[in-house]
Design a protein around this motif. Structure first.
Motif, PDB file in Angstrom:
ATOM      1  N   ASP A 103     -24.497  50.904   1.096  1.00  0.00           N
ATOM      2  CA  ASP A 103     -23.239  51.615   1.315  1.00  0.00           C
ATOM      3  C   ASP A 103     -23.422  52.891   2.118  1.00  0.00           C
ATOM      4  OD1 ASP A 103     -21.787  49.741  -0.097  1.00  0.00           O
ATOM      5  OD2 ASP A 103     -22.170  50.725  -2.005  1.00  0.00           O
ATOM      6  N   ASN A 107     -20.913  54.427   4.974  1.00  0.00           N
ATOM      7  CA  ASN A 107     -20.274  55.716   4.697  1.00  0.00           C
ATOM      8  C   ASN A 107     -20.561  56.731   5.800  1.00  0.00           C
ATOM      9  OD1 ASN A 107     -19.266  54.672   2.354  1.00  0.00           O
ATOM     10  ND2 ASN A 107     -20.851  55.566   1.050  1.00  0.00           N
ATOM     11  N   GLN A 110     -18.383  56.005   8.730  1.00  0.00           N
ATOM     12  CA  GLN A 110     -17.002  56.402   8.461  1.00  0.00           C
ATOM     13  C   GLN A 110     -16.863  57.926   8.488  1.00  0.00           C
ATOM     14  OE1 GLN A 110     -16.326  54.416   4.760  1.00  0.00           O
ATOM     15  NE2 GLN A 110     -15.756  52.481   5.751  1.00  0.00           N
TER      16      GLN A 110
END
Length: 161
Positions: A103, A107, A110
């Motif tokens: 993840d 992340n 983003q």
């Protein structure tokens, strides 16, 4: 962030090259088998000249079209044209292979899209943390499969010569 993009880009390019080599060798193998079957069929049964020319033209065209398709697909994948295998997809692919960074890469990408200047220290810490994790992972884990594909390719070339 440029360091992470460089690692993702390098991974995508190596993956594209390896995929191309694998598909190329498989195409050569299948084409060689088809050619041998056609030759064997010609040896057993006499094929008239017009039909023989048609079969050879069909075989050559199919071979060229297949290699052209793989070459175009390689170029699109290698240079990430039309947003194919962009950074987000590449990071998800790496995340599926290495769960400890799964993840975190997504992340970071983003966070990078977010133009809000708040929490710069937290963003920089997250970027550095992700870079350290991705640097510790050996993403060049293609060696075993590459050696097999290169061996197959070299054997095919040797047999054809």
């Amino acid at each position: 962030m440029k360091k992470i993009f460089k690692i993702l880009s390098s991974y995508r390019k190596k993956k594209a090259f390896n995929s191309f080599i694998k598909k190329f060798t498989n195409t050569i193998i299948i084409s060689s088998i088809i050619f041998l079957l056609i030759s064997f069929f010609e040896y057993i049964f006499y094929i008239k000249q017009p039909l023989r020319e048609t079969i050879i033209l069909l075989y050559i065209n199919l071979f060229i079209i297949t290699l052209s398709y793989f070459l175009v697909k390689f170029i699109i994948h290698y240079f990430s044209l039309f947003k194919y295998k962009n950074y987000l997809e590449t990071s998800k692919e790496i995340g599926r292979r290495y769960e400890n960074i799964q993840d975190q890469l997504v992340n970071i990408l983003q966070i990078n899209k977010d133009k809000n200047d708040s929490n710069k220290d937290l963003k920089n810490y997250a970027k550095e943390s992700a870079y350290k994790k991705i640097s510790n992972i050996n993403l060049e884990n293609f060696n075993k499969r590459n050696k097999i594909e290169y061996t197959k390719l070299s054997l095919i070339i040797l047999v054809l010569i």
